[in-house]
Design a protein around this motif. Structure first.
Motif, PDB file in Angstrom:
ATOM      1  N   ASP A 165      84.226 -89.502 -30.177  1.00  0.00           N
ATOM      2  CA  ASP A 165      82.922 -90.242 -29.518  1.00  0.00           C
ATOM      3  C   ASP A 165      83.299 -91.522 -29.151  1.00  0.00           C
ATOM      4  OD1 ASP A 165      81.630 -88.215 -30.619  1.00  0.00           O
ATOM      5  OD2 ASP A 165      80.595 -89.107 -32.408  1.00  0.00           O
ATOM      6  N   TYR A 166      82.503 -91.600 -27.946  1.00  0.00           N
ATOM      7  CA  TYR A 166      82.738 -93.150 -27.437  1.00  0.00           C
ATOM      8  C   TYR A 166      81.142 -93.624 -26.878  1.00  0.00           C
ATOM      9  CZ  TYR A 166      87.646 -92.623 -26.923  1.00  0.00           C
ATOM     10  OH  TYR A 166      89.081 -92.333 -27.148  1.00  0.00           O
ATOM     11  N   TRP A 167      81.075 -94.787 -26.516  1.00  0.00           N
ATOM     12  CA  TRP A 167      79.803 -95.427 -26.038  1.00  0.00           C
ATOM     13  C   TRP A 167      80.175 -96.215 -24.921  1.00  0.00           C
ATOM     14  CZ3 TRP A 167      80.838 -94.455 -31.052  1.00  0.00           C
ATOM     15  CH2 TRP A 167      79.846 -93.697 -31.558  1.00  0.00           C
ATOM     16  N   PHE A 168      79.197 -96.046 -23.820  1.00  0.00           N
ATOM     17  CA  PHE A 168      79.562 -96.646 -22.447  1.00  0.00           C
ATOM     18  C   PHE A 168      78.082 -97.393 -21.786  1.00  0.00           C
ATOM     19  CE2 PHE A 168      77.819 -92.547 -21.634  1.00  0.00           C
ATOM     20  CZ  PHE A 168      77.058 -92.621 -20.399  1.00  0.00           C
ATOM     21  N   ARG A 169      78.236 -98.254 -21.165  1.00  0.00           N
ATOM     22  CA  ARG A 169      77.181 -98.998 -20.414  1.00  0.00           C
ATOM     23  C   ARG A 169      77.597 -99.248 -18.944  1.00  0.00           C
ATOM     24  NH1 ARG A 169      76.283-103.608 -24.775  1.00  0.00           N
ATOM     25  NH2 ARG A 169      78.063-104.985 -24.090  1.00  0.00           N
ATOM     26  N   PHE A 170      76.656 -99.561 -18.153  1.00  0.00           N
ATOM     27  CA  PHE A 170      77.107-100.165 -16.820  1.00  0.00           C
ATOM     28  C   PHE A 170      76.318-101.590 -16.800  1.00  0.00           C
ATOM     29  CE2 PHE A 170      77.177 -95.721 -16.137  1.00  0.00           C
ATOM     30  CZ  PHE A 170      78.327 -95.568 -15.288  1.00  0.00           C
ATOM     31  N   SER A 171      76.681-102.239 -15.935  1.00  0.00           N
ATOM     32  CA  SER A 171      76.225-103.760 -15.745  1.00  0.00           C
ATOM     33  C   SER A 171      76.288-104.131 -14.240  1.00  0.00           C
ATOM     34  CB  SER A 171      77.050-104.872 -16.416  1.00  0.00           C
ATOM     35  OG  SER A 171      77.060-104.508 -17.907  1.00  0.00           O
ATOM     36  N   ALA A 172      75.073-104.866 -13.895  1.00  0.00           N
ATOM     37  CA  ALA A 172      75.094-105.255 -12.252  1.00  0.00           C
ATOM     38  C   ALA A 172      74.256-106.549 -12.376  1.00  0.00           C
ATOM     39  CB  ALA A 172      74.314-104.279 -11.555  1.00  0.00           C
ATOM     40  N   GLY A 173      74.550-107.718 -11.876  1.00  0.00           N
ATOM     41  CA  GLY A 173      73.977-108.943 -11.706  1.00  0.00           C
ATOM     42  C   GLY A 173      73.291-109.497 -12.821  1.00  0.00           C
ATOM     43  N   GLY A 174      73.966-109.411 -13.896  1.00  0.00           N
ATOM     44  CA  GLY A 174      73.613-109.741 -15.152  1.00  0.00           C
ATOM     45  C   GLY A 174      72.883-108.815 -16.243  1.00  0.00           C
TER      46      GLY A 174
END
Length: 556
Positions: free
Chosen positions: A132-141
């Motif tokens: 199992d892994y966890w992920f997320r994205f980010s843009a402009g703070g």
């Protein structure tokens, strides 16, 4: 419990109307629908929040060492799906071994642009199998929601069990996607399979529920252009229940006809008028482009969805594309259904399927199949029941009961694949199917006319629709009324059918061990209610080596 699949295209490489039939009559409320179709594809908060991740995050097609991640960023208020507007925007991604992101194992960044409708894919490698892994994205703070995903086990791993959600046929206007919410809440899925009709192409009011639009989609017109398909995908991805399921587990998806147009084939569709709606080739290309932009799916050869995925030694999964290569549907009752020059799969895909099934060294061979392979004769249904069933299946209201959009319309392909299974003693093949808006548990007979005296070459579990109309909705009677009458008649005319429920909406949970593959069928209390409850309906299994279905009286 472990899971795994190796994604490969047939070459072995991994690659980053007039008149028109409508399944239901136009909704009376059609005049009260969206005035601004593009703007309606986004929540109102899009106007004040930018950049933002308004369409959630998703993962799909896991490998032993990797996973495909997806999101869509809205960099500015005007950069709504299908608009072609908005600046290039850097989007970073982070993958961690823990939910708190204290142990980051991979990170990177890419650029989202209008050229891809500001969708982003990241094909992550270097991960551990069956993890199992966890992920997320980010843009402009701004950070996206965090999501769980799971890699596949190693190819030679001794996998003790697998569990998949199984869904198909989610019509936005017909109701809410509570099936997705209930699957997400389980917390025990290795992945979930979407077997087609993830979106629908119809104009607002042309395909609701019992003459009512539960919630209008966007754009309001029938989708035919790239901007249209992008907008419709964007609308779907705002659904909170769909977002929740994408956050909970990776998806394995194939398309069916409504990702393009009703009853699509290689050269056209029932729901496409050449000329007034542009060329079919342009519409098909637009639909495919939008699909691959908006879905966490690796395209296989020639930009299709057929590919093979492997889950250790326990199972592999052959995923079919039954729209891109098929011949036009035959006339109902026509002898051309047996014409060997007509094809459902196309020659290359059929050869690929046969060779993969023969070479498989796993305990189970699963086939992700968008239309039913089991033969189906309606039998002696009364006229008042034959008419709505024919309407659902796209058949004449009178005449021979045959659905030529399914494998029934391409019998030479079916004979070839079933003969291949028998002559090579290929066991434990299970077809997983959607499309027909009913739940079925079937043996797949070599010769339906003499079954059960003849052999069964495989088994098939068909899941009902998430929301799309089934028989009781067309007749407009209480749920269960039609099934109580029609199901016994259908079973009497089709002795390989162990169970059919013609009326209810819901989903399946497929649980696999070395000893058996079991489908638990779940149904919703009311698809028109956002808080619909879910209940277990029935379970069927096929035990290893039997090639037959049997009822079992408890879900896993």
């Amino acid at each position: 419990m472990t899971s795994r699949f190796r994604s490969s295209d047939p070459s072995g490489a991994v690659n980053s109307r007039a008149p028109r039939r409508r399944t239901v009559v136009k909704a009376a409320a059609a005049t009260a629908v969206l005035a601004g179709p593009l703007a309606a594809a986004l929540p109102a908060r899009a106007a004040t929040e930018a950049p933002a991740f308004l369409h959630g995050v998703a993962s799909g097609d896991p490998l032993p060492d990797g996973i495909l991640l997806w999101t869509r960023v809205t960099p500015t208020a005007e950069a709504i799906p299908g608009s072609g507007l908005g600046p290039d925007t850097e989007v970073s991604w982070t993958v961690a071994a823990d939910k708190a992101f204290g142990s980051v194992v991979a990170k990177g960044s890419t650029t989202a642009s209008a050229a891809s409708d500001h969708t982003v894919k990241a094909d992550i490698r270097g991960l551990q199998p069956a993890t199992d892994y966890w992920f997320r994205f980010s843009a402009g703070g701004t950070d996206s929601p965090a999501a769980r995903t799971r890699t596949a086990p190693a190819a030679d791993a001794a996998v003790t069990g697998l569990r998949f959600g199984v869904v198909s046929c989610a019509n936005w206007e017909a109701g809410y996607f509570s099936s997705y919410r209930h699957l997400a809440a389980r917390g025990d899925l290795d992945a979930w399979l979407h077997l087609g009709d993830y979106i629908y192409e119809y104009a607002t009011g042309e395909y609701g529920t019992r003459d009512t639009v539960v919630r209008p989609h966007a754009p309001a017109n029938e989708i035919t252009t790239l901007a249209d398909y992008r907008t419709r995908h964007g609308r779907y991805k705002t659904d909170p229940d769909l977002q929740a399921l994408h956050v909970a587990a990776p998806v394995v998806a194939i398309w069916d006809d409504h990702e393009f147009a009703n009853d699509a084939w290689s050269g056209g569709a029932e729901n496409h008028t050449e000329g007034t709606e542009g060329t079919w080739s342009a519409r098909q290309a637009a639909a495919k482009q939008a699909y691959f932009e908006w879905m966490p799916v690796r395209p296989a050869i020639a930009g299709t969805t057929y590919r093979r995925l492997r889950f250790g030694k326990l199972a592999d999964l052959s995923l079919l594309d039954l729209r891109s290569f098929r011949s036009q549907q035959a006339s109902t009752g026509s002898g051309s259904v047996d014409d060997p020059d007509r094809t459902l799969t196309g020659r290359a895909q059929l050869d690929w399927l046969k060779s993969g099934l023969k070479a498989s060294d796993t305990t189970w061979r699963l086939v992700g199949n968008s239309v039913m392979i089991s033969p189906f004769a309606i039998g002696s249904l009364a006229a008042d029941l034959l008419k709505p069933l024919a309407e659902l299946l796209g058949l004449p209201k009178e005449g021979l009961a045959l659905n030529t959009d399914q494998w029934d319309g391409y019998t030479d392909d079916r004979r070839e694949i079933l003969a291949h299974l028998r002559s090579n003693a290929i066991r434990n093949t299970v077809f997983l199917t959607g499309d027909i808006h009913m739940a079925w548990a079937n043996d797949v007979p070599v010769n339906a006319g003499t079954y059960p005296l003849s052999a069964s070459a495989a088994t098939e579990f068909v899941v009902t629709s998430v929301t799309s109309d089934n028989l009781d909705d067309i007749v407009k009677v209480p749920e269960g009324t039609v099934s109580a009458i029609a199901a016994p008649i259908i079973r009497a005319a089709n002795r390989h059918v162990h169970w059919v429920d013609t009326d209810r909406h819901g989903y399946g949970v497929l649980d696999i061990t070395a000893d058996r593959a079991q489908m638990d069928f779940y149904v919703l209390s009311d698809r028109t209610k956002a808080n619909a409850t879910s209940s277990w309906a029935r379970s069927y299994r096929t035990r290893s080596g039997t090639q037959k279905v049997e009822r079992t009286y408890d879900p896993v």
